[in-house]
Design a protein around this motif. Structure first.
Motif, mmCIF file in Angstrom:
data_model
loop_
_atom_site.group_PDB
_atom_site.id
_atom_site.type_symbol
_atom_site.label_atom_id
_atom_site.label_comp_id
_atom_site.label_asym_id
_atom_site.label_seq_id
_atom_site.Cartn_x
_atom_site.Cartn_y
_atom_site.Cartn_z
ATOM 1 N N SER A 123 -49.163 -14.009 -115.489
ATOM 2 C CA SER A 123 -50.200 -15.030 -115.638
ATOM 3 C C SER A 123 -51.030 -14.766 -116.887
ATOM 4 N N LEU A 124 -51.121 -15.775 -117.723
ATOM 5 C CA LEU A 124 -51.971 -15.697 -118.909
ATOM 6 C C LEU A 124 -53.282 -16.446 -118.700
ATOM 7 N N THR A 125 -53.313 -17.306 -117.692
ATOM 8 C CA THR A 125 -54.507 -18.091 -117.384
ATOM 9 C C THR A 125 -54.792 -18.014 -115.893
ATOM 10 N N GLY A 126 -55.992 -18.372 -115.513
ATOM 11 C CA GLY A 126 -56.351 -18.422 -114.100
ATOM 12 C C GLY A 126 -56.878 -17.103 -113.574
ATOM 13 N N ASP A 127 -57.059 -17.063 -112.275
ATOM 14 C CA ASP A 127 -57.657 -15.894 -111.624
ATOM 15 C C ASP A 127 -56.819 -14.629 -111.726
ATOM 16 N N ASN A 128 -55.511 -14.757 -111.836
ATOM 17 C CA ASN A 128 -54.632 -13.580 -111.891
ATOM 18 C C ASN A 128 -54.405 -13.069 -113.306
ATOM 19 N N SER A 129 -55.033 -13.695 -114.274
ATOM 20 C CA SER A 129 -54.830 -13.304 -115.662
ATOM 21 C C SER A 129 -55.749 -12.160 -116.061
ATOM 22 N N PRO A 130 -55.226 -11.201 -116.810
ATOM 23 C CA PRO A 130 -56.084 -10.144 -117.349
ATOM 24 C C PRO A 130 -56.860 -10.602 -118.584
ATOM 25 N N LEU A 131 -56.567 -11.813 -119.074
ATOM 26 C CA LEU A 131 -57.187 -12.302 -120.302
ATOM 27 C C LEU A 131 -58.433 -13.132 -120.015
ATOM 28 N N ASP A 132 -59.456 -12.950 -120.841
ATOM 29 C CA ASP A 132 -60.557 -13.899 -120.826
ATOM 30 C C ASP A 132 -60.203 -14.996 -121.835
ATOM 31 N N SER A 133 -61.039 -16.008 -121.952
ATOM 32 C CA SER A 133 -60.708 -17.147 -122.803
ATOM 33 C C SER A 133 -60.546 -16.750 -124.274
ATOM 34 N N LEU A 134 -61.368 -15.839 -124.755
ATOM 35 C CA LEU A 134 -61.264 -15.404 -126.147
ATOM 36 C C LEU A 134 -59.957 -14.651 -126.395
ATOM 37 N N ALA A 135 -59.559 -13.809 -125.467
ATOM 38 C CA ALA A 135 -58.298 -13.072 -125.623
ATOM 39 C C ALA A 135 -57.106 -14.029 -125.599
ATOM 40 N N LEU A 136 -57.169 -15.074 -124.774
ATOM 41 C CA LEU A 136 -56.095 -16.067 -124.752
ATOM 42 C C LEU A 136 -55.999 -16.777 -126.100
#
Length: 96
Positions: free
Chosen positions: A35-48
């Protein structure tokens, strides 16, 4: 135009570049279904966003030019093109 395989390689290269900037406990796994997005993602919006920009740069280095992959309207879509590395590679293969 990039094949699906080459697009996924480019996504993984961008993940490597992002990981080089992140602490070891926050690094991304190179799995097509992560997961790159959503609750299971380790990324915040800036990292994405950093990942997408890195991917554009990887494609530009390998092919001379790159499509603009960042689309603000698509960022919030749970099942959109940024959801997983595989979805991102599909998006790249269609856009490049």
């Amino acid at each position: 135009m990039l094949s699906q395989e080459k697009a996924l390689e480019a996504v993984f290269t961008a993940i490597d570049e992002l990981n080089a900037q992140m602490p070891s406990d926050m690094q991304l796994q190179k799995s097509p279904d992560m997961s790159l997005t959503g609750d299971n993602s380790p990324l915040d919006s800036l990292a994405l966003i950093n990942l997408i920009v890195a991917l554009e740069e990887v494609i530009a280095r390998g092919h001379g030019s790159a499509p603009q992959l960042l689309d603000e309207e698509l960022l919030g879509e749970a099942e959109g093109p940024y959801a997983t590395p595989a979805a991102l590679a599909d998006y790249v293969a269609r856009a490049a």
